[in-house]
Design a protein around this motif. Structure first.
Motif: not given
Length: 625
Positions: A464-473, A487-502
């Motif tokens: 399952x792939x989340x299509x419109x993430x709100x987290x920004x790296x 230096x690459x900082x992904x910041x995946x799942x730092x926005x709570x809405x992304x956690x809910x959708x995924x």
């Protein structure tokens, strides 16, 4: 011909040995010899683009990066015979190994890969070595289109209409659809007849899979059971289930280099410099105009001048890196690493977006029909592939069908789904814990605990792939040394809405495996609790909230790090004609310019961006003639 054939065989076996290691995959030499014999027309070394040994001091255009965007630009700009174009690429040629669809994961962490890894973060990728995600990027002519899974997904019409709503004139769906069609050579006759959305005769071959397991059709039937339509996801409606469309030709990978560079390899106004690592864009200290590129080739620093433009098509990591190395970026950061500021551009390297999925959602089945590598990758399948151009080796690592669905957080009545299911006749365990584990960077401890007992078992997978993430790296420089990785900082799942959708996407994936259609195969979810989450009751929201941070899979769609926008947007890096604000003579044309990531796999949109970008350049310069 005999001498050329011998050269192909010898070179290909050498490449396979370097890539895979002697004896690791016994069928590889047989595969290469068979390919060379039965497909000599495709494997003739003379078919490769020639490298310019001696370069001019000046070109009209210098393109930095020979990936999906750079390959298109090199083709389209040299259509103007009086323009001279230089294409700089840090990597080398594709090989026979890169052509074989099922071997794409073998290319991860090979010499064709930059081998990037993100900074460790607690928000995601906890199952990976050092908690660092692996960001595979192509270091080869053709770029990441040489390493990807060849999925052709254009995105959703609302993505592009949204870009236009931000003030980016000319980027609405009706504007960009002709550029998708311009590239396309659609080989499915049913789709090709739908001329509103598809076309034939373009450089990029798009076709259906030559090989499917019985699971492929079942995936679509299960989708219908769940109430979804069977659709053309590149047509009028995205929501629904479909077989994937692939950038393939005659059962082999149709990379951007194969599609756009090889047919024009004899054009006199195109020079290609491989193994050429760009280190700086040269700018005039008074006007800030870009007038050339500094690069390293054969260990020597060289400088080439551009009479008209420098075009950065190095991707969402390297394009912002090169801008910052050239003094174009956030002034405070540039000063911190000791780089003289040419132009303060706060948005360079910011706004990084990517698609992530949850890996390892495997469903055991009772039938020997899935892609278990030890059973299917053998001499018989190698000969079948070489002679008839089909069979399991044409499979894109088991990716057979796709679904676009809406979780409860999306408006189901609006055809703008927020979740993509990648449905596979394989999973992480299908090769016995070798290349998939390595490509995804999983620790031995995690793999052995979760998958050890089902090594080489028949399964299907849902990613399952989340299509419109709100987290920004973001991407920033490690130092002023151009050879240091950024230096690459992904910041995946730092926005709570992304956690809910995924999380909701994972729950829907488990429900998919419970359909009567999939149950007919004896499907049952491999419910081994993942480490770090075993203390939480299985299948609860709290468990999934924990689990999605463990085996967090990038889908390698890094984008948006030099966003397109209007002059009143302080974070915009390029204007709607892809010209860098404040630096005349410099454009960015690649995934970096996306304001927001598109709804699906991004290779097709990147090719579209380059097609449109080439026309924008022609419109500007040819109108002056």
């Amino acid at each position: 011909m005999a001498a050329g054939l011998l050269a192909v065989i010898t070179g290909a076996i050498k490449a396979a040995t370097l890539l895979l290691g002697v004896g690791k995959v016994a069928f590889i030499p047989t595969l290469i010899v068979a390919l060379a014999y039965y497909n000599y027309d495709l494997m003739d070394p003379e078919n490769q683009p020639r490298v310019a040994r001696v370069l001019r001091k000046e070109y009209d255009f210098i393109i930095v990066g020979g990936g999906s965007a750079g390959s298109v630009l090199a083709n389209r700009l040299t259509e103007v015979p009086e323009w001279n174009v230089l294409l700089l690429e840090a990597g080398g040629y594709e090989t026979e190994i890169t052509d074989v669809p099922i071997l794409s994961l073998y290319l991860h962490k090979s010499k064709y890969d930059w081998k990037y890894r993100t900074q460790p973060q607690d928000s995601a990728c906890q199952a990976m070595v050092d908690k660092r995600c692996c960001w595979t990027r192509g270091k080869v002519l053709g770029g990441s289109s040489v390493l990807n899974t060849m999925l052709y997904i254009r995105g959703n019409r609302r993505d592009f209409d949204q870009w236009e709503s931000f003030g980016n004139y000319g980027w609405g769906w009706d504007d960009v659809l002709p550029y998708f069609k311009k590239s396309e050579d659609q080989r499915n006759p049913y789709l090709a007849r739908n001329t509103k959305y598809h076309s034939t005769g373009g450089y990029l071959t798009v076709q259906d899979a030559p090989f499917n397991t019985p699971l492929g059709v079942a995936f679509l039937q299960a989708g219908e059971e769940m109430g979804y339509d069977i659709v053309d996801v590149n047509g009028a409606q995205q929501t629904g289930f479909a077989f994937y469309q692939y950038t393939m030709r005659r059962g082999t990978r149709c990379s951007a280099a194969k599609a756009f560079i090889r047919p024009i390899r004899s054009r006199k106004n195109l020079d290609i410099a491989l193994w050429s690592h760009a280190t700086k864009v040269l700018t005039d200290p008074e006007t800030k105009r870009a007038y050339g590129v500094e690069f390293i080739r054969e260990g020597k620093r060289q400088v080439i001048f551009a009479q008209k433009e420098v075009i950065l098509s190095a991707g969402a990591i390297n394009s912002p890196q090169l801008m910052m190395l050239s003094g174009i970026g956030p002034s405070k950061h540039l000063e911190e690493v000791g780089i003289k500021v040419v132009h303060d551009a706060p948005g360079v390297g910011q706004n990084l977006q990517d698609h992530i999925a949850v890996g390892g959602l495997a469903f055991l089945i009772d039938h020997e029909i899935s892609l278990v590598m030890s059973r299917l990758v053998n001499i018989n399948s190698a000969l079948r592939y070489a002679i008839t151009e089909d069979g399991p080796l044409t499979s894109s690592v088991g990716l057979e069908a796709v679904a676009f669905i809406s979780t409860k957080y999306a408006n189901a009545s609006d055809d703008w789904p927020d979740m993509e299911f990648m449905l596979t006749s394989s999973s992480t365990n299908s090769d016995g814990g070798t290349h998939v584990k390595n490509a995804h960077g999983l620790t031995n401890e995690f793999y052995n605990e979760v998958f050890g007992r089902i090594n080489n078992k028949d399964v299907f997978g849902v990613f399952p792939m989340m299509l419109r993430p709100k987290s920004r790296g973001f991407v920033k420089l490690k130092s002023a040394n151009p050879l240091d990785y950024p230096i690459m900082v992904h910041n995946y799942l730092t926005h709570p809405d992304d956690v809910d959708v995924l999380r909701e996407g994972v729950k829907a994936a488990v429900a998919f495996g419970e359909t009567a259609t999939m149950r007919r195969f004896g499907a049952r979810f491999h419910s081994k609790p993942v480490p770090n989450c075993k203390h939480i009751p299985l299948f609860t929201d709290d468990y999934w909230n924990c689990a999605i941070r463990q085996y967090t899979m990038t889908i390698y769609h890094m984008s948006c790090t030099a966003k397109m926008g209007t002059p009143d947007d302080p974070m915009a890096v390029v204007d709607p004609e892809l010209r860098v604000y404040g630096v005349p003579g410099l454009r960015v044309i690649d995934a970096s310019i996306m304001p927001t990531i598109t709804n699906g796999n991004i290779n097709a949109p990147v090719i579209m961006i380059a097609e449109k970008g080439a026309d924008l350049i022609k419109q500007q310069w040819l109108s002056k003639v």
